[in-house]
Design a protein around this motif. Sequence first.
Motif, mmCIF file in Angstrom:
data_model
loop_
_atom_site.group_PDB
_atom_site.id
_atom_site.type_symbol
_atom_site.label_atom_id
_atom_site.label_comp_id
_atom_site.label_asym_id
_atom_site.label_seq_id
_atom_site.Cartn_x
_atom_site.Cartn_y
_atom_site.Cartn_z
ATOM 1 N N LEU A 412 35.592 -16.066 60.566
ATOM 2 C CA LEU A 412 37.275 -15.931 60.899
ATOM 3 C C LEU A 412 37.571 -14.288 62.158
ATOM 4 O O LEU A 412 36.409 -12.881 60.899
ATOM 5 N N ALA A 443 45.115 -15.391 62.935
ATOM 6 C CA ALA A 443 43.274 -15.736 62.979
ATOM 7 C C ALA A 443 43.047 -17.061 61.392
ATOM 8 O O ALA A 443 42.355 -16.995 62.330
ATOM 9 N N VAL A 444 43.979 -17.188 60.801
ATOM 10 C CA VAL A 444 44.003 -18.101 60.053
ATOM 11 C C VAL A 444 44.584 -19.167 61.326
ATOM 12 O O VAL A 444 46.106 -19.392 61.014
ATOM 13 N N SER A 449 39.400 -22.879 55.959
ATOM 14 C CA SER A 449 38.409 -22.209 56.692
ATOM 15 C C SER A 449 37.012 -21.799 56.510
ATOM 16 O O SER A 449 36.988 -21.732 55.325
ATOM 17 N N ILE A 451 33.597 -19.407 55.731
ATOM 18 C CA ILE A 451 33.179 -18.411 56.418
ATOM 19 C C ILE A 451 31.570 -17.612 55.589
ATOM 20 O O ILE A 451 31.494 -18.636 54.581
#
Length: 476
Positions: A412, A443-444, A449, A451
Amino acid sequence: MSSEIPVKQVDPSSDASNKNNNTGTVELYASRKKIYAKEVKGFFQKIRNVSLLLLMGMYFLFVWITLDGQPLIHFDLPAREFHLYGVTFYPKDFFLLSGLLIISAFGLFFITTLFGRVWCGYTCPQTVWTFIFMWIEERIEGSRNKRMKLDKAPRSFEKMAKKSAKHGAWLLVALATGLTFVGYFYPIRDLLADIVTLQANGWAYFWVAFFTAATYLNAGWLREQVCLYMCPYARFQSVMLDPDTRVVSYDPNRGEPRGGRKKGVEPAEVGLGDCIDCGQCVQVCPTGIDIRDGLQYECIGCALCIDACDEVMEKMNYPLGLIRYTTENELEGRSSKLLRPRTFGYGAVLALMIAAIAFTIITRVPAQMDVIRDRGTLFSFNGQGRIENTYTLKIANMTEVPQTFEISVSGLEGIQILTDTRVRVESGENRALPTVVDVAPEAVGQSNSEIHFQAESLTDPTLSLETESRFVGPTR
């Protein structure tokens, strides 16, 4: 030793016989009859001597060899580390041990279906140590006839001296065996120093004494009793043999009828077979059986009877091989197959297991990193308004030296680690590192998400670890 059950007949005049004159008392226990095996030289004995020297050399020498300061073979139980030929294994690698045991089992099955009990005759530790003790006995007390006379002779200084020397030599070999065995768990140089200075712990003394006593009793006193009554292999080997299995066998078609005759007399001239009934095959047998009675479970496939018989046949100018490695089918005049469905099956499983274990060891990584996300809290906002997730990084160092890792995270935009990013992991250590990661809310892009965590070794630039995890944020 004969496998027959001795029968004790009942006196016809007794009360028991009056009830049933046809019944007898069966003795289920037969006392041991000491076996005086005769020393013999020959082709198969040379093979066994080479095998014995190799195995004993490996056993007694490997414990002294070091590689990069580490014993070549060392089972460090307190540290839960197992060092084998420069590679360190840990408890989580025990599945490899299971694989090796399966390989050993199917290897034994595969060889047995082909050649019977050659494992017992040439490589079994009980056989190896028994032959060493028998060799010592032969050197000190003399030949078979001399040993028999010595045992029957009344007590004398000569008898006591020979018996004491023999048992003393046996105990020295047994002590060396016990010290060496414990030396694979307790570095041998430290063990000897601690034993002599009385600094070793009680368990070290116990196990040295235990294996010394076990070796002395098994190889010196019990001998064939271990093979006949303690080893399960003697009992279940019959289910792995078939008419095409090549085992030590006597050829009755050629040898019968047996009988004595002068040297140079052709068997046909006297109406006899090639067997001169000399009894050499029985005298050299370490389990005391007569191979001419057919294959018996007591036979360990050592082939001493083959060497003894070939020696007699050579003296009589008869063809060798009256006793030989052969199959039941060949003895009955039929053709024999080396490879059968059973051997293909055992061989296929054996090859697959060897390939799987070899691939696992070759591709085994020297270090490993796992990431466990804190499931107690999905996410939180810190004082800077950034979204935080908490993880536990577990790094296992399976190399022989300590490693210092630099931790980083990606996946991210603007993601960063707030806690320590440098960690030192000792050799064999499995280090847990609490880690907090944050990222800006913008950024999310989604609530969950992907990583990636990276661990680069500063000690070994070629060592790099990476694993993925999930970053959880608010639902948009």
